[in-house]
Design a protein around this motif. Structure first.
Motif, PDB file in Angstrom:
ATOM      1  N   SER A   1      48.032  21.151 -60.177  1.00 27.86           N
ATOM      2  CA  SER A   1      49.361  21.771 -60.199  1.00 27.86           C
ATOM      3  C   SER A   1      49.822  22.036 -61.631  1.00 27.86           C
ATOM      4  O   SER A   1      50.827  22.712 -61.848  1.00 27.86           O
ATOM      5  N   LYS A   2      49.098  21.506 -62.605  1.00 26.05           N
ATOM      6  CA  LYS A   2      49.454  21.700 -64.017  1.00 26.05           C
ATOM      7  C   LYS A   2      48.508  22.720 -64.642  1.00 26.05           C
ATOM      8  O   LYS A   2      47.655  23.286 -63.972  1.00 26.05           O
ATOM      9  N   GLY A   3      48.653  22.933 -65.934  1.00 24.53           N
ATOM     10  CA  GLY A   3      47.796  23.877 -66.641  1.00 24.53           C
ATOM     11  C   GLY A   3      46.364  23.376 -66.723  1.00 24.53           C
ATOM     12  O   GLY A   3      46.100  22.179 -66.581  1.00 24.53           O
ATOM     13  N   PRO A   4      45.404  24.291 -66.977  1.00 30.09           N
ATOM     14  CA  PRO A   4      43.977  23.935 -66.956  1.00 30.09           C
ATOM     15  C   PRO A   4      43.575  22.913 -68.003  1.00 30.09           C
ATOM     16  O   PRO A   4      42.542  22.255 -67.857  1.00 30.09           O
ATOM     17  N   ALA A   5      44.365  22.746 -69.061  1.00 31.37           N
ATOM     18  CA  ALA A   5      44.055  21.716 -70.055  1.00 31.37           C
ATOM     19  C   ALA A   5      44.181  20.326 -69.454  1.00 31.37           C
ATOM     20  O   ALA A   5      43.613  19.360 -69.979  1.00 31.37           O
ATOM     21  N   MET A   6      44.914  20.215 -68.341  1.00 27.45           N
ATOM     22  CA  MET A   6      45.142  18.918 -67.705  1.00 27.45           C
ATOM     23  C   MET A   6      44.212  18.677 -66.514  1.00 27.45           C
ATOM     24  O   MET A   6      44.128  17.566 -66.012  1.00 27.45           O
ATOM     25  N   TRP A   7      43.516  19.724 -66.045  1.00 36.15           N
ATOM     26  CA  TRP A   7      42.642  19.551 -64.886  1.00 36.15           C
ATOM     27  C   TRP A   7      41.547  18.546 -65.222  1.00 36.15           C
ATOM     28  O   TRP A   7      40.894  18.644 -66.264  1.00 36.15           O
ATOM     29  N   SER A   8      41.354  17.590 -64.339  1.00 38.53           N
ATOM     30  CA  SER A   8      40.409  16.505 -64.614  1.00 38.53           C
ATOM     31  C   SER A   8      39.588  16.182 -63.365  1.00 38.53           C
ATOM     32  O   SER A   8      40.143  15.738 -62.367  1.00 38.53           O
ATOM     33  N   PRO A   9      38.268  16.368 -63.412  1.00 37.92           N
ATOM     34  CA  PRO A   9      37.431  16.053 -62.253  1.00 37.92           C
ATOM     35  C   PRO A   9      37.242  14.552 -62.080  1.00 37.92           C
ATOM     36  O   PRO A   9      37.177  13.800 -63.060  1.00 37.92           O
ATOM     37  N   ARG A  10      37.159  14.116 -60.828  1.00 41.48           N
ATOM     38  CA  ARG A  10      36.931  12.696 -60.518  1.00 41.48           C
ATOM     39  C   ARG A  10      36.112  12.589 -59.242  1.00 41.48           C
ATOM     40  O   ARG A  10      36.339  13.344 -58.296  1.00 41.48           O
ATOM     41  N   VAL A  11      35.156  11.663 -59.219  1.00 38.74           N
ATOM     42  CA  VAL A  11      34.420  11.407 -57.992  1.00 38.74           C
ATOM     43  C   VAL A  11      34.572   9.948 -57.590  1.00 38.74           C
ATOM     44  O   VAL A  11      34.686   9.061 -58.430  1.00 38.74           O
ATOM     45  N   GLN A  12      34.626   9.744 -56.286  1.00 35.25           N
ATOM     46  CA  GLN A  12      34.451   8.415 -55.713  1.00 35.25           C
ATOM     47  C   GLN A  12      32.949   8.236 -55.555  1.00 35.25           C
ATOM     48  O   GLN A  12      32.265   9.157 -55.115  1.00 35.25           O
ATOM     49  N   SER A  13      32.435   7.080 -55.938  1.00 37.76           N
ATOM     50  CA  SER A  13      30.981   6.896 -55.996  1.00 37.76           C
ATOM     51  C   SER A  13      30.481   5.886 -54.977  1.00 37.76           C
ATOM     52  O   SER A  13      31.212   4.989 -54.563  1.00 37.76           O
ATOM     53  N   ASP A  14      29.217   6.059 -54.609  1.00 38.63           N
ATOM     54  CA  ASP A  14      28.504   5.035 -53.866  1.00 38.63           C
ATOM     55  C   ASP A  14      27.958   4.065 -54.911  1.00 38.63           C
ATOM     56  O   ASP A  14      27.024   4.396 -55.643  1.00 38.63           O
ATOM     57  N   ARG A  15      28.557   2.879 -54.983  1.00 36.77           N
ATOM     58  CA  ARG A  15      28.243   1.937 -56.067  1.00 36.77           C
ATOM     59  C   ARG A  15      26.739   1.614 -56.141  1.00 36.77           C
ATOM     60  O   ARG A  15      26.142   1.612 -57.220  1.00 36.77           O
ATOM     61  N   MET A  16      26.129   1.325 -55.005  1.00 37.05           N
ATOM     62  CA  MET A  16      24.711   0.940 -55.011  1.00 37.05           C
ATOM     63  C   MET A  16      23.819   2.122 -55.380  1.00 37.05           C
ATOM     64  O   MET A  16      22.864   1.975 -56.148  1.00 37.05           O
TER      65      MET A  16
END
Length: 623
Positions: free
Chosen positions: A86-101
């Motif tokens: 919802s903010k400008g592209p300078a703030m866009w931040s990718p994140r993944v939930q991971s399979d720890r093992m």
């Protein structure tokens, strides 16, 4: 067993150590990775996730340079989200939930497939140092292994002490012993050390939770990925996280245990992370808040283990259990293990050069939590940089340093070296003064050519980046050169409540309007036809959109960066005597003498050095 002299020995196989070993080996250096337990390579000690605000940009930068973190994050992901859309592209931040093992397994398999890399499982108890130069390491079994450079990435293991309520015991993390001997030797060599703390929440049995009472947090409808490699594909299916809240009742139950909390009864003296506080710290500091968010995060595709994000604590296990059972959806919760706090040794990073080599011992590099940082991503980026520079040192090549206007990694390292840290350092977009330049979408443009020159990024990766850059530049020029008539433009503009046009205008100008998106532009037949003819993917279209909409801001930041880079060119002689500058403040003289900045620009960023002090330096340097 170890007759040869290694080019690089990496001590510790967490996120920093894994990236350090991979980068050094991939650059052709004969590398040895030593860790106390080979089953725990790249272990996710805390939350099962990679990326997030500013951290996602770092993972993209590691990938662009040819590191492994982005690839492993993608192959082990169970959910993808682009934060701050919802903010400008300078703030866009990718994140993944991971399979720890799977994350740890994929890391290990990638490392095992890396040429020039050997492994050994044992505790390193000390360094071999001659005439202020490191020549290897010694192990707890008494082995001496020789090396030209050594990278220490000890994480929370240096004299690690785990706290659960009024109980404490030595350990680097749950179920693993602490590392001893190195801190004491480094202090004898003249290093300054300190103590920090961090914490982790309880892990619980997902089968005992009632998800119907919680808010579902699904992944993106069109998930993206971290790695710029074409061979890595986005997720086709995802697992949801959930959200619930604490309550006044939960807070009261937690307060009952404050007298047994090591944080409040004085057992823990060290500084914890400001931006990831424990639950007891939150309800103490924010007493006016009657609830706090808890994110219920699955630890993998198939396991029932769940991470309770937001409930980091070192309270007694009975208090943790009673309080968590009062949280909505957790009424019947069963614990896999309680949360705990851990204290560990670190070394203030002002004792390092920008290459992450120590100033006191030649060939010795520090990376990760030993430098006072917190977070997998911050550690991995330091490991990458330390591994690169250790390899370059052995090869007698020029050091590799990223500037603040080139990468978040450059901001991170410069902040550590120049300002130091007295609390666990975490990266934020606000720390980067050039964040419009340092977006997650253009990390490959910024860094892949550098990674290729180092021998880390493949030619395939470079050619893909060049194709993407060419396609986005051509698309931007298409919008600059193509006009649109009022009768064609106005229906689109009217649908977006945007001011109508009275005469033909360039598409670039229409596209620059804040409420006009790529989907709106594709309603023009000529645009859709161009995209289809040139087979443009989402990455290219998004890149062009960002460049068009933010061209003014981007140009302004580039100009500011160019001005500052002129100060980067003004070098300060090594071991410069600042005491002879009589018109400089005493504080500035003390800080500059301690940190020994390499350039005027670095000197200007040191806390306590004023613009007037910088002027004195510039005059003395003939500027």
């Amino acid at each position: 067993m170890f007759n040869e002299v290694y080019d690089v020995i990496v001590v510790g196989a967490g996120h920093a150590g894994s990236e350090a070993a991979a980068s050094a080996a991939n650059m052709g250096s004969k590398t040895l990775l030593i860790t106390m337990n080979l089953q725990n390579i790249a272990q996710m000690s805390c939350n099962p996730a990679m990326g997030g605000i500013a951290k996602g940009q770092i993972v993209r930068e590691i990938d662009a340079l040819g590191g492994y973190s982005g690839i492993v994050s993608d192959t082990s992901a169970i959910q993808f989200k682009m934060l701050n859309k919802s903010k400008g592209p300078a703030m866009w931040s990718p994140r993944v939930q991971s399979d720890r093992m799977r994350f740890a397994e994929d890391w290990r398999l990638l490392l095992e497939q890396t040429k020039n890399l050997d492994f050994y499982q044992e505790m390193v108890s000390g360094l071999l140092v001659e005439n202020h130069k490191v020549i290897g390491v010694k192990t707890s079994l008494g082995l001496e292994i020789k090396a030209k450079t050594v990278v220490l990435t000890n994480g929370t293991f240096l004299n690690g002490l785990i706290h659960i309520g009024d109980k404490n015991f030595g350990g680097g993390r749950a179920g693993e012993r602490a590392a001893t001997g190195i801190t004491e030797q480094l202090i004898d060599l003249g290093f300054e050390s300190g103590r920090m703390k961090t914490g982790t929440p309880p892990r619980v049995d997902g089968r005992s939770l009632d998800y119907s009472k919680m808010e579902e947090q699904p992944g993106d409808v069109q998930p993206e990925k971290f790695s710029y490699l074409e061979s890595i594909k986005p997720l086709k299916e995802q697992r949801s996280c959930h959200m619930t809240y604490t309550s006044p009742e939960v807070h009261n139950l937690l307060r009952e245990g404050f007298d047994r909390s090591p944080m409040f009864n004085g057992r823990i003296q060290s500084t914890g992370p400001r931006y990831c506080p424990s639950i007891e710290d939150k309800i103490n500091r924010f007493a006016d808040k009657d609830r706090h968010q808890l994110f219920v995060e699955p630890e993998g595709w198939n396991t029932c283990e769940v991470y309770v994000n937001g409930f980091s604590t070192s309270l007694p296990e009975d208090v943790q259990f009673k309080a968590l059972r009062s949280v909505v959806g957790f009424e019947k919760v069963k614990f896999f293990r309680p949360g705990y706090a851990i204290e560990y040794d670190y070394f203030p990073p002002t004792q390092l050069k920008h290459t992450l080599e120590t100033k006191l011992v030649d060939g010795l590099f520090f990376a990760g939590q030993i430098n006072g940082t917190t977070g997998y991503e911050e550690a991995a980026s330091q490991g990458l940089m330390a591994g690169i520079n250790a390899a370059l040192k052995v090869q007698e090549k020029e050091e590799f340093i990223l500037k603040r206007n080139e990468a978040y990694i450059g901001v991170l390292v410069d902040d550590l070296i120049t300002k130091g840290t007295e609390e666990p350092y975490r990266m934020f977009t606000s720390r980067a003064e050039y964040r419009t330049l340092l977006r997650q979408d253009n990390a490959d443009f910024r860094l892949t050519p550098k990674g290729y020159d180092l021998g880390l990024a493949s030619e395939t990766r470079l050619r893909r980046m060049e194709k993407k850059q060419s396609q986005s530049d051509n698309l931007i020029n298409f919008f600059r050169d193509t006009s649109v008539k009022p009768e064609d433009a106005n229906p689109v503009l009217e649908s977006k409540n945007s001011a109508l046009v009275k005469q033909s205008d360039k598409m670039f100008k229409l596209y620059s309007r804040p409420n006009i998106t790529s989907e709106d532009m594709r309603r023009f037949d000529v645009v859709e036809q161009y995209i289809q003819e040139h087979d443009l993917d989402r990455e290219v279209i998004e890149q062009a959109e960002v460049q068009i909409k933010y061209s003014g801001y981007i140009e302004k930041e580039k100009n500011n960066a160019d001005k500052l880079s002129r100060l980067e060119d003004v070098k300060i002689p090594s071991n410069f005597d600042y005491t002879k500058l009589k018109s400089m403040s005493t504080e500035a003289i003390q800080k500059l003498t301690k940190i020994q900045p390499v350039t005027i620009s670095q000197a200007s960023r040191i806390s306590g050095v004023s613009p007037a002090d910088v002027s004195v330096l510039l005059v003395y340097m003939g500027r």
